[in-house]
Design a protein around this motif. Sequence first.
Motif, PDB file in Angstrom:
ATOM      1  N   ALA A 199       0.760  -0.839  -0.236  1.00  0.00           N
ATOM      2  CA  ALA A 199       0.448   0.254   0.408  1.00  0.00           C
ATOM      3  C   ALA A 199       1.262   1.837  -0.305  1.00  0.00           C
ATOM      4  O   ALA A 199       2.311   1.018   0.480  1.00  0.00           O
ATOM      5  N   SER A 200       0.759   2.257  -0.137  1.00  0.00           N
ATOM      6  CA  SER A 200       1.014   3.619  -0.135  1.00  0.00           C
ATOM      7  C   SER A 200       1.529   4.040   1.134  1.00  0.00           C
ATOM      8  O   SER A 200       0.498   3.804   2.092  1.00  0.00           O
ATOM      9  N   LEU A 201       2.108   4.648   0.752  1.00  0.00           N
ATOM     10  CA  LEU A 201       2.131   5.646   2.662  1.00  0.00           C
ATOM     11  C   LEU A 201       1.656   5.925   2.938  1.00  0.00           C
ATOM     12  O   LEU A 201       1.313   5.467   4.395  1.00  0.00           O
ATOM     13  N   SER A 202       0.828   7.269   2.460  1.00  0.00           N
ATOM     14  CA  SER A 202      -0.173   8.003   3.413  1.00  0.00           C
ATOM     15  C   SER A 202      -1.486   6.623   3.599  1.00  0.00           C
ATOM     16  O   SER A 202      -1.762   7.131   5.046  1.00  0.00           O
TER      17      SER A 202
END
Length: 683
Positions: A317-320
Amino acid sequence: MKHQHHEHHEHLHKNHQHKSHDDHSSSKNHDHHSSHGHHAHMIDDFKKRFYISIAITIPILLLSHMIQSFLNVDWKFPFDIYILFLLSTFVFFYGGYPFLKGAIDELKQKIPGMMTLIALAITVAYVYSTFIVFGLSGMDFFWELATLIDIMLLGHWIEMKSIMGASNALEELVKLMPTEAHRIDEKGNMKDVPVSVLKPGDHVLVKPGEKIPVDGEILEGKSSINEAMLTGESVPVIKQVGDEAIGGSINGEGALMVAVKKIGHETYLSQVINLVKEAQASKSRTQDLSNRAAKWLFYVALIAGVGTFLVWLFLGASLSFALERMVTVMVISCPHALGLAAPLVVAVSTAISAKKGLLIRNRVHFEDAWKIKAVVFDKTGTLTKGEFGVTDILLNSNLTEEELLKLAGSLEAQSEHPIAKGIVKELENRNLSIIKPDKFESLTGKGLHGIVNGKEVKVVSPGYLREENISFKQENFQRLADQGKTVVFVIVNNELKGMIALSDMVRESAKEALQQLKKVGVQSFMLTGDNKQAADYVGKQLGISEVYAEVLPHQKSDKIEEIKRRGLSVAMTGDGVNDAPALAKSDLGIAIGTGTDVAIETADVILVKSDPKDVPIIIELSRATYRKMVQNLWWAAGYNIATIPLAAGILYKQGILLSPAIGAVLMSLSTVIVAINAKLLKI
C-alpha cells in the motif's frame, strides 16, 4: 488505666526529639495548607483549560471538512486549513498540556497509564494532521484531537473535584489544646501565659470546667476529669494528688493545681497527632481501575498501530494509506469514553451518598470499600449513645421507684455530671417533676448531699459507703458492676433506701446494622477504651463475638493492624480523638457525624445522621459503584478493542474499511452509553 497511660507515654517518647508544640503544629499546618491549596489550584486549572478549549473547539468543528461533509454544507474559504491548524495547535498545547506533562511523568516512572494513552492519541493525531496541512494527502484529525482533549479535561476535572476534601485532622487535633494557662509563680501570684512558654516544673491552676493545658501531675485538689475524647473511657475519672492529668481532657467540679511534666512534642495529644500524621502519610493511593485499563490500551495502541503500518507497507500500500490506517488505529485505541467511565460513576455515587447522609471525603478509599471484610466499631458514642441512662433501680425500703428517683433526681438536677444527666433524663421519661432542694452541696469525688422536701438526701458512690461503713447488698452491687454499669446509692435521713444503676445506652439501630453486615458477609468487632465489663455487656447485647476493651489510642491503631494481618480489609467506625489514629490506619475510616472534629477530619466517610445502620449502606454503595465502573470500562474499552481490527483494515478485501469519520461516530456512541449506564446507578 493511669498506669497504662504512663506506660503509653514512656513507650512513645523514647525515640522522639523534643520540639515545641507551637513549632510542631504550625509546621504541620503549613504543610497541610500548601497541599490543600495545591489541590484546589489543580482543579481550577483543569476547569479553566476545559472552558477555554471547548470555546476554541467550536470553530475547529465548523472549519473541519469532515464535519462539513457530515452536515452536507460547504463553508470552505482560502487558507481555512491554516486557521484550523493554528486553533488546533493552541488546543493541543494548552488543553493537552496536563496530559503531555503527565505522560512524561508516567514514562519516567516506567508505568504508562491514562496520561500516556491520551498523550499518544493526541500527539499522533496532531502530528499526522499537521503533515496533511503541509502536503500529505489524506483527511486531518483536528476535530478528533480537540474533542478528545475536551472530554479528557472534563473527566479529570469531575474526578479531581470528587477527590477534593483534603484532611484537616491535624489542625483539629491542635485546636483541642488550650492556648493559654493560669501559671502560678513562687509567690502564689497567678498570670495567664501562652501554653508554649510553659516549662516542666511550672505550676498551673486549672479551674472547674476548663481544659487541662498540659500533661502533668496533680499537686493539690481533687476532681472528676472527663477523658472520654482522649481515651474513650465513658465515665469521668476521679483524680487526686499524685495522679496524672492529660492535656486536652476536661476538668470537672474541683479546682486543681498541676505541675507541668510534659510539653509540646512530648504530650499525649501530640503523640496522637503524630500517629494520625504517620497513618495518613502511609496510606497508599491505589492505582484506579481506568488507569490499569489505560495502561493495557496504551500497549495495544502502540503494537496495533505500528503493526498496521508495517503490514500495509509490506502488502504494497502507499505510504499515505498505511499512515492513515496507523493513525486511525491509534486514535481509536484511546477511547473518549474511558476518560468519563470512572468519573461519571464517581459523580453519581457521590450524589447518591450525599442524599443518604454519607459525606465522602476520600474517594479512593470509598471506591475500595467493596473489598471490606471486617468492620471495627468504637463503643462509646458509636454503638452506644455516649450518654448514661438508668437501667436498674433496686429498692431497699418502703419507697417506690418513683419516690426514690424523685429524691435523687432533684439533687442530680443541680449537677452537670454525665451520671446526673442520666438520672434527670429518667425523671423526664417518667414525667416526674423536679423539686428544688433547700440545700445543696457537692461531695467532691463522692456524690451529692442536700435537703429535698424536708428530707436529708445523699446520692453517693460505693466508695462513700465503704468509708462510712454503711452495709449494702454486695451480691446485687457486684452483679450490676460485672455488667459494666455505674451504681449510685440513695441515702435518705441516714438510711440506705436503694441503688440506681446506669450505663451507656445502646443505639437502637446498632443491632440492625450488625445483622445487615452479617448478611453481606462482613465480620464485626468492637474496640473501646472503656472497661472490660462495660464493653462485654454491650458486646453481649449486640451479639459481637470479638470485643477489645481498655484499649488506648495508640493501641487502637495496633489492633487495626492485627486484624489486617488476618488478611481482612478493615473499616473502622468511631467518633472520638482516641479513634483518630485507628480511623487513619484502617482501609476505610468512618466517622459518626456527631463525633469530634478530629475524628471527622481523619475519616474517609462521615455519617451525617450518626446512624450505624449507614455502615452497611456504604459497603453496598461501594460494591454497586465498583460494578458500574467495571461495566463502563468494558463498554468504553470494548468498543475500541472491537473496532481496532476494522480500523486496521482487516476486512478491506470484503470492502469494509472503518474510516476516521465512522470511527469518530462510534466513539461518540460509546461515550453516550457510558454516561447513561453511570446514571443507572441511581436505580
